[in-house]
Design an enzyme around this catalytic site. Structure first.
Site, PDB file in Angstrom:
ATOM      1  N   LYS A 160       0.859  -1.191   0.000  1.00 51.21           N
ATOM      2  CA  LYS A 160       0.000   0.000   0.000  1.00 51.21           C
ATOM      3  C   LYS A 160       0.893   1.238   0.000  1.00 51.21           C
ATOM      4  O   LYS A 160       1.088   1.896   1.026  1.00 51.21           O
ATOM      5  CB  LYS A 160      -0.949  -0.016   1.206  1.00 51.21           C
TER       6      LYS A 160
HETATM    7  N1  PPE Z   1      -7.611  -1.967  -3.075  1.00 51.35           N
HETATM    8  C1  PPE Z   1      -7.038  -0.738  -3.080  1.00 51.35           C
HETATM    9  C2  PPE Z   1      -6.235  -0.329  -4.254  1.00 51.35           C
HETATM   10  C3  PPE Z   1      -7.214   0.100  -1.991  1.00 51.35           C
HETATM   11  O1  PPE Z   1      -6.642   1.298  -1.991  1.00 51.35           O
HETATM   12  C4  PPE Z   1      -8.003  -0.329  -0.896  1.00 51.35           C
HETATM   13  C5  PPE Z   1      -8.200   0.572   0.282  1.00 51.35           C
HETATM   14  C6  PPE Z   1      -8.590  -1.605  -0.932  1.00 51.35           C
HETATM   15  C7  PPE Z   1      -8.351  -2.397  -2.048  1.00 51.35           C
HETATM   16  C8  PPE Z   1      -9.395  -2.145   0.206  1.00 51.35           C
HETATM   17  O2  PPE Z   1      -8.600  -2.412   1.328  1.00 51.35           O
HETATM   18  P1  PPE Z   1      -9.151  -2.325   2.815  1.00 51.35           P
HETATM   19  O3  PPE Z   1      -9.417  -0.891   3.108  1.00 51.35           O
HETATM   20  O4  PPE Z   1      -8.096  -2.906   3.648  1.00 51.35           O
HETATM   21  O5  PPE Z   1     -10.419  -3.114   2.856  1.00 51.35           O
HETATM   22  N2  PPE Z   1      -8.238   1.959  -0.021  1.00 51.35           N
HETATM   23  C9  PPE Z   1      -8.012   2.940   1.009  1.00 51.35           C
HETATM   24  C10 PPE Z   1      -7.754   4.315   0.425  1.00 51.35           C
HETATM   25  C11 PPE Z   1      -8.914   4.910  -0.267  1.00 51.35           C
HETATM   26  C12 PPE Z   1      -8.700   6.346  -0.611  1.00 51.35           C
HETATM   27  O6  PPE Z   1      -9.518   6.817  -1.384  1.00 51.35           O
HETATM   28  O7  PPE Z   1      -7.798   7.015  -0.116  1.00 51.35           O
HETATM   29  C13 PPE Z   1      -9.139   2.958   2.020  1.00 51.35           C
HETATM   30  O8  PPE Z   1     -10.232   2.484   1.726  1.00 51.35           O
HETATM   31  O9  PPE Z   1      -8.907   3.454   3.118  1.00 51.35           O
END
Ligand code: PPE
Length: 305
Positions: A160
């Site tokens: 991330k």
């Molecule tokens: N894929 C990506 C690319 C991603 O950024 C997130 C979270 C997820 C999947 C889902 O992961 P999780 O939050 O652990 O369920 N994206 C973060 C950032 C969003 C933003 O707009 O900034 C979030 O949801 O916090």
């Protein structure tokens, strides 16, 4: 700043700093080279006060992301969890979104990031559901992006990292210009990966499936939560590669993420999926009960601040 609600304090390298004073130098390494890793976490109101959802899992992923880009955080996961709680408490926030970020700071320039100092910041602010309240019931319209997901050997999606989000932003700009709420990215083999900030699921004939991590996705914590909840509710859940027509043919499609929560997908590339389906709604309802402390079986996922 437009749209960003200001609160009192931001945690910076071990101290709470006033919001307006939480600044960095313009020659910060990460600003030039995307050399940072971050998390997105939510804190929800419960009958026993604010509770952070899966805090330790998020901070372990944070530490893993840092390790994968060879960034030494020099702070334990336990201490980071404590710092997150301190930040939420200091700002008196009953519900909020929390953004920990570790990045290469000011002091050296150039492509070798290792000599640059590492800074850690934790901010929190009230952030309503990402796609809007209406999206949670009506669903969102998504389109397959012409931008591809980065391969697992270039800007790995499992990390991330801040720099990765330039790709997500390209996809989001395109999706918005085409009138969609969100983009879905395919990898170079045409396998479905994820949204710009969400994982994706389909439901077909009562079976729930989602792409495996090896196809090039972020291992979402909401994704994992939904897999556990679905299993508990008795739905078969499988991780399998999906192609775009699997989305068109699905009975239900939904996306998961910390910011977005659990969002039904109404259409994909103009192919109507329809109103939020029964499986999506049941998972979404249970998820919201879990995060608000209304499902005792999932108490271990909640950390009271
Ligand atoms: N894929 C990506 C690319 C991603 O950024 C997130 C979270 C997820 C999947 C889902 O992961 P999780 O939050 O652990 O369920 N994206 C973060 C950032 C969003 C933003 O707009 O900034 C979030 O949801 O916090």
């Amino acid at each position: 700043m437009a749209g960003l609600p200001k609160v009192d304090y931001i945690w910076m390298d071990g101290e709470l700093v006033e919001w307006d004073k939480a600044t960095v130098h313009v020659l910060t390494h990460a600003l030039h080279y995307g050399s940072g890793v971050f998390e997105g976490i939510r804190c929800y109101a419960t009958a026993d006060g604010p509770a952070i959802f899966r805090l330790r899992d998020h901070m372990e992923r944070f530490e893993r992301s840092a390790r994968m880009i060879m960034m030494d955080l020099a702070v334990s996961v336990d201490d980071l969890c404590e710092a997150v709680k301190e930040t939420v408490r200091a700002n008196n926030l009953p519900e909020c979104y929390i953004r920990p970020i570790a990045f290469r700071g000011y002091g050296v320039m150039g492509l070798d990031p290792i000599p640059a100092p590492v800074q850690i910041v934790i901010a929190a602010w009230p952030w309503a559901t990402y796609m809007g309240e209406e999206a949670l019931t009506r669903g969102v319209d998504v389109g397959i992006s012409s931008w591809r997901q980065r391969g697992i050997n270039s800007l790995p999606p499992a990390v991330k990292a801040t720099g990765n989000y330039l790709n997500s932003s390209l996809a989001r700009i395109e999706a918005n210009r085409h009138g969609y709420n969100e983009a879905i990215l395919l990898n170079e083999e045409g396998k479905v990966c994820e949204g710009t900030g969400e994982n994706i699921f389909i439901v077909r004939d009562g079976v729930i499936s989602t792409p495996p991590v090896s196809d090039g996705i972020l291992e979402g914590i909401t994704r994992d939560s939904i897999m556990v909840i679905a299993d508990e509710l008795g739905y078969p859940v499988i991780e399998e590669s999906l192609v775009r027509t699997d989305l068109y043919a699905a009975d239900e499609v939904f996306m998961t993420g910390t910011a977005a929560e659990v969002v039904p997908v109404r259409s994909v590339d103009g192919r109507l999926i329809g109103d939020a389906g029964p499986v999506t709604l049941e998972l979404q309802k249970t998820f919201f009960r879990v995060v608000h402390g209304e499902e005792p079986a999932y108490e271990e996922w909640l950390d009271r601040v």
